[in-house]
Design a protein around this motif. Structure first.
Motif, PDB file in Angstrom:
ATOM      1  N   UNK A 121       0.805  -1.223   0.000  1.00 30.96           N
ATOM      2  CA  UNK A 121       0.000   0.000   0.000  1.00 30.96           C
ATOM      3  C   UNK A 121       0.842   1.279   0.000  1.00 30.96           C
ATOM      4  N   UNK A 122       2.130   1.186   0.316  1.00 31.67           N
ATOM      5  CA  UNK A 122       2.953   2.385   0.462  1.00 31.67           C
ATOM      6  C   UNK A 122       4.388   2.102   0.041  1.00 31.67           C
ATOM      7  N   UNK A 123       5.108   3.158  -0.302  1.00 24.43           N
ATOM      8  CA  UNK A 123       6.519   3.013  -0.637  1.00 24.43           C
ATOM      9  C   UNK A 123       7.391   3.074   0.615  1.00 24.43           C
ATOM     10  N   UNK A 124       6.818   3.409   1.754  1.00 23.37           N
ATOM     11  CA  UNK A 124       7.591   3.438   2.995  1.00 23.37           C
ATOM     12  C   UNK A 124       8.055   2.034   3.344  1.00 23.37           C
ATOM     13  N   UNK A 125       9.180   1.970   4.032  1.00 24.63           N
ATOM     14  CA  UNK A 125       9.713   0.674   4.427  1.00 24.63           C
ATOM     15  C   UNK A 125      10.412   0.792   5.769  1.00 24.63           C
ATOM     16  N   UNK A 126      10.638  -0.354   6.381  1.00 27.37           N
ATOM     17  CA  UNK A 126      11.379  -0.425   7.642  1.00 27.37           C
ATOM     18  C   UNK A 126      12.550  -1.363   7.427  1.00 27.37           C
ATOM     19  N   UNK A 127      13.683  -1.014   8.037  1.00 23.25           N
ATOM     20  CA  UNK A 127      14.878  -1.849   7.922  1.00 23.25           C
ATOM     21  C   UNK A 127      15.424  -2.145   9.304  1.00 23.25           C
ATOM     22  N   UNK A 128      15.820  -3.396   9.486  1.00 20.28           N
ATOM     23  CA  UNK A 128      16.438  -3.803  10.745  1.00 20.28           C
ATOM     24  C   UNK A 128      17.883  -3.324  10.738  1.00 20.28           C
ATOM     25  N   UNK A 129      18.291  -2.695  11.851  1.00 17.93           N
ATOM     26  CA  UNK A 129      19.664  -2.199  11.953  1.00 17.93           C
ATOM     27  C   UNK A 129      20.456  -2.978  12.994  1.00 17.93           C
ATOM     28  N   UNK A 130      19.920  -4.127  13.380  1.00 15.93           N
ATOM     29  CA  UNK A 130      20.609  -4.984  14.341  1.00 15.93           C
ATOM     30  C   UNK A 130      19.740  -5.283  15.545  1.00 15.93           C
ATOM     31  N   UNK A 131      19.765  -6.544  15.961  1.00 18.01           N
ATOM     32  CA  UNK A 131      18.927  -6.950  17.094  1.00 18.01           C
ATOM     33  C   UNK A 131      17.467  -6.685  16.792  1.00 18.01           C
TER      34      UNK A 131
ATOM     35  N   UNK B 193      14.866  -1.133  14.597  1.00 11.85           N
ATOM     36  CA  UNK B 193      14.399  -0.876  13.244  1.00 11.85           C
ATOM     37  C   UNK B 193      14.334   0.624  12.980  1.00 11.85           C
ATOM     38  N   UNK B 194      14.556   1.002  11.728  1.00 10.30           N
ATOM     39  CA  UNK B 194      14.330   2.380  11.283  1.00 10.30           C
ATOM     40  C   UNK B 194      13.259   2.346  10.198  1.00 10.30           C
ATOM     41  N   UNK B 195      12.405   3.353  10.220  1.00  9.80           N
ATOM     42  CA  UNK B 195      11.280   3.443   9.287  1.00  9.80           C
ATOM     43  C   UNK B 195      11.437   4.742   8.497  1.00  9.80           C
ATOM     44  N   UNK B 196      11.183   4.692   7.205  1.00 10.50           N
ATOM     45  CA  UNK B 196      11.439   5.842   6.336  1.00 10.50           C
ATOM     46  C   UNK B 196      10.694   7.099   6.743  1.00 10.50           C
ATOM     47  N   UNK B 197       9.493   6.982   7.293  1.00 10.99           N
ATOM     48  CA  UNK B 197       8.762   8.201   7.631  1.00 10.99           C
ATOM     49  C   UNK B 197       9.063   8.707   9.038  1.00 10.99           C
ATOM     50  N   UNK B 198       9.950   8.028   9.744  1.00 18.21           N
ATOM     51  CA  UNK B 198      10.380   8.468  11.071  1.00 18.21           C
ATOM     52  C   UNK B 198      11.907   8.576  11.112  1.00 18.21           C
ATOM     53  N   UNK B 199      12.476   9.456  10.304  1.00 12.85           N
ATOM     54  CA  UNK B 199      13.936   9.547  10.254  1.00 12.85           C
ATOM     55  C   UNK B 199      14.503   9.963  11.610  1.00 12.85           C
ATOM     56  N   UNK B 200      15.622   9.355  11.957  1.00 16.37           N
ATOM     57  CA  UNK B 200      16.279   9.696  13.208  1.00 16.37           C
ATOM     58  C   UNK B 200      15.775   8.941  14.419  1.00 16.37           C
ATOM     59  N   UNK B 201      14.792   8.068  14.238  1.00 19.26           N
ATOM     60  CA  UNK B 201      14.269   7.288  15.354  1.00 19.26           C
ATOM     61  C   UNK B 201      14.566   5.816  15.146  1.00 19.26           C
ATOM     62  N   UNK B 202      14.858   5.128  16.232  1.00 19.85           N
ATOM     63  CA  UNK B 202      15.045   3.681  16.202  1.00 19.85           C
ATOM     64  C   UNK B 202      13.908   3.063  16.979  1.00 19.85           C
ATOM     65  N   UNK B 203      13.246   2.080  16.382  1.00 18.36           N
ATOM     66  CA  UNK B 203      12.061   1.457  16.954  1.00 18.36           C
ATOM     67  C   UNK B 203      12.308  -0.014  17.255  1.00 18.36           C
ATOM     68  N   UNK B 204      11.440  -0.585  18.086  1.00 18.53           N
ATOM     69  CA  UNK B 204      11.432  -2.036  18.271  1.00 18.53           C
ATOM     70  C   UNK B 204      10.743  -2.654  17.059  1.00 18.53           C
TER      71      UNK B 204
ATOM     72  N   UNK C 278       3.429  13.301   9.158  1.00 17.73           N
ATOM     73  CA  UNK C 278       4.787  12.785   8.954  1.00 17.73           C
ATOM     74  C   UNK C 278       4.848  11.750   7.835  1.00 17.73           C
ATOM     75  N   UNK C 279       3.829  10.906   7.725  1.00 16.39           N
ATOM     76  CA  UNK C 279       3.788   9.935   6.627  1.00 16.39           C
ATOM     77  C   UNK C 279       3.757  10.676   5.294  1.00 16.39           C
ATOM     78  N   UNK C 280       2.924  11.713   5.208  1.00 17.68           N
ATOM     79  CA  UNK C 280       2.821  12.481   3.959  1.00 17.68           C
ATOM     80  C   UNK C 280       4.091  13.283   3.700  1.00 17.68           C
ATOM     81  N   UNK C 281       4.647  13.883   4.738  1.00 17.22           N
ATOM     82  CA  UNK C 281       5.843  14.716   4.601  1.00 17.22           C
ATOM     83  C   UNK C 281       7.058  13.904   4.180  1.00 17.22           C
TER      84      UNK C 281
END
Length: 104
Positions: free
Chosen positions: A15-25, A28-39, A84-87
């Motif tokens: 449904x969207x071009x946004x994605x999440x990538x695992x950065x270890x353990x 995760x980082x998500x494209x629409x939340x730059x600068x944040x690391x999530x579980x 933020x998703x739109x931005x």
């Protein structure tokens, strides 16, 4: 709406071009939340929000309430998350504009 985990390192959605990538353990980082690391669970929530916003922007009070509950898991309001998703809507094929040089 389907969120797919690719090789346990990337989450995408149909449904969207946004994605999440695992950065270890379980980070995760998500494209629409730059600068944040999530579980991992927060990344799923973030991808669910992005997919929901992309497929049908909230128009009823019930839809806003669901988005608000999801956004709360990320420390956001529904309004903040939708903005933020739109931005941060990424088109990875887009090339940066060349800089103009001013000649004096």
């Amino acid at each position: 709406m389907a969120i797919e985990v690719v090789s346990a390192s990337t989450m995408t959605s149909d449904e969207t071009t946004h994605m999440a990538r695992c950065v270890g353990g379980d980070r995760w980082v998500v494209t629409w939340l730059p600068g944040r690391t999530l579980t991992g669970q927060q990344a799923v929530t973030a991808m669910t929000i992005a997919s929901t916003v992309a497929s049908s922007p909230a128009s009823s009070a019930e839809e806003w309430a669901v988005l608000d509950d999801l956004a709360l898991e990320l420390g956001l309001t529904a309004n903040e998350a939708v903005f933020m998703v739109a931005e941060e809507h990424h088109d990875y094929r887009r090339q940066p504009s060349p800089r103009r040089r001013v000649l004096e």
